[in-house]
Design a protein around this motif. Structure first.
Motif, mmCIF file in Angstrom:
data_model
loop_
_atom_site.group_PDB
_atom_site.id
_atom_site.type_symbol
_atom_site.label_atom_id
_atom_site.label_comp_id
_atom_site.label_asym_id
_atom_site.label_seq_id
_atom_site.Cartn_x
_atom_site.Cartn_y
_atom_site.Cartn_z
ATOM 1 N N ASN A 1 56.123 53.252 56.681
ATOM 2 C CA ASN A 1 55.657 54.306 57.582
ATOM 3 C C ASN A 1 56.376 54.217 58.930
ATOM 4 O OD1 ASN A 1 53.828 55.389 55.747
ATOM 5 N ND2 ASN A 1 52.166 54.050 56.434
ATOM 6 N N GLU B 1 50.344 61.319 52.751
ATOM 7 C CA GLU B 1 50.922 60.022 52.395
ATOM 8 C C GLU B 1 51.701 60.051 51.089
ATOM 9 O OE1 GLU B 1 46.856 60.243 50.500
ATOM 10 O OE2 GLU B 1 47.756 60.801 52.435
ATOM 11 N N SER C 1 54.119 66.354 53.064
ATOM 12 C CA SER C 1 54.204 66.098 51.629
ATOM 13 C C SER C 1 54.256 67.427 50.894
ATOM 14 C CB SER C 1 52.985 65.291 51.153
ATOM 15 O OG SER C 1 52.945 65.202 49.740
#
Length: 321
Positions: free
Chosen positions: A98, A262, A256
């Motif tokens: 990340n 995530e 995304s």
């Protein structure tokens, strides 16, 4: 705001004219500049000139809305899609750590890692495929950072061309100015001469739910959609009111292809949740809210516009500061 009704003429550092007009975020709105600015620009460049107009975020967000909403409104047909990519972003889609704003980048992003790049190119391939759904040639512009290795840049360009891009070009305009994008411009010029079989993704005559499903499955890669009772109620209401033939403007995370920020790379097999469906009748589209998406991110509960006014005598704006 009284001056913002008209496009603002600006220029780049090298004197290229630029129109700034509108520009809403593509994750909560259509993410494109105005039709008016595009048409003025097209008139100024003439029949042989080129106009570059931005569609925000990825092909799944701003570009899809550019084609299905903006092109319907303008009647204009794009000649080329320029898909912007970076080695760093592809490494994240390949499983990189990340990234936290303000914190130093992890070594995976500043040192050569061909495996991460190769794994992340699945997202680039998907973005190219989305653009191809509309029948327009695709040129990949790879923005090069000083930490990118030659091997990483070459790998991305190779995979992009193997995946159907007309061309893929490393770009150094951040460091070299306009000269760093000459090869990109030449590639775009060549691509514009290719056969263009532009088409919309869906017919406006389809039911609202079916249009949402087409976007979810063909663009995002979802298995299906799931409407909450409130969303279904709103769909029924807008259909009864005669708004069923409007295009769709999805409010979805840009982080995304799915509704879960995530999940990087190319998620598959997921059910896209539609929590609510709203309508911007004046703007001319229906906008479903995907998951927990907020349409006013980062704003206070009491907006500052309550304190802003226009003096009718002096025409001065009050309350900005």
């Amino acid at each position: 705001m009284k001056d913002a009704i008209k496009p603002t003429l600006m220029q780049t550092l090298e004197g290229t004219p630029v129109f700034v007009h509108a520009g809403p975020f593509a994750n909560i709105a259509h993410g494109n500049s105005s039709v008016l600015a595009d048409k003025i620009a097209l008139k100024l460049v003439g029949e042989t000139g080129f106009v570059v107009t931005e569609a925000g975020f990825g092909a799944d967000i701003g570009m899809e809305k550019f084609f299905n909403i903006k092109c319907r409104a303008s009647g204009l047909v794009p000649s080329v899609v320029v898909l912007v990519a970076t080695v760093r972003a592809l490494k994240m889609h390949g499983g990189g750590p990340n990234v936290t704003a303000g914190a130093p980048l992890k070594k995976e992003y500043t040192e050569e890692n061909l495996q991460l790049v190769a794994d992340g190119c699945c997202n680039l391939q998907k973005q190219i495929q989305i653009a191809q759904l509309f029948g327009v040639p695709v040129v990949v512009a790879l923005n090069v950072f000083k930490t990118d290795s030659v091997a990483e840049v070459d790998l991305v360009c190779k995979i992009a061309k193997q995946s159907g891009a007309f061309d893929a070009v490393p770009c150094n305009h951040w460091s070299a100015g306009g000269g760093g994008a000459v090869k990109l411009a030449q590639a775009v010029e060549k691509a514009a001469r290719q056969k263009n079989s532009f088409k919309y993704l869906y017919s406006l005559e389809l039911p609202i739910v079916e249009k949402i499903r087409i976007i979810a499955q063909k663009v995002y890669g979802a298995q299906d959609i799931e409407l909450s009772p409130a969303a279904q109620s709103q769909v029924d209401r807008y259909t009864r009111q005669g708004f069923g033939n409007l295009p769709i403007c999805m409010a979805k995370t840009h982080l995304s292809l799915s509704h879960q920020p995530e999940r990087k790379g190319v998620p598959s097999g997921f059910i896209l949740p539609i929590s609510d469906v709203r309508a911007s009748i004046g703007a001319g589209f229906i906008y479903p809210l995907v998951g927990t998406m907020s349409t006013m991110p980062g704003l206070p509960t009491r907006p500052c516009f309550y304190d802003i006014d226009l003096d009718p005598i002096t025409e001065q704006v009050k309350g900005l500061f």
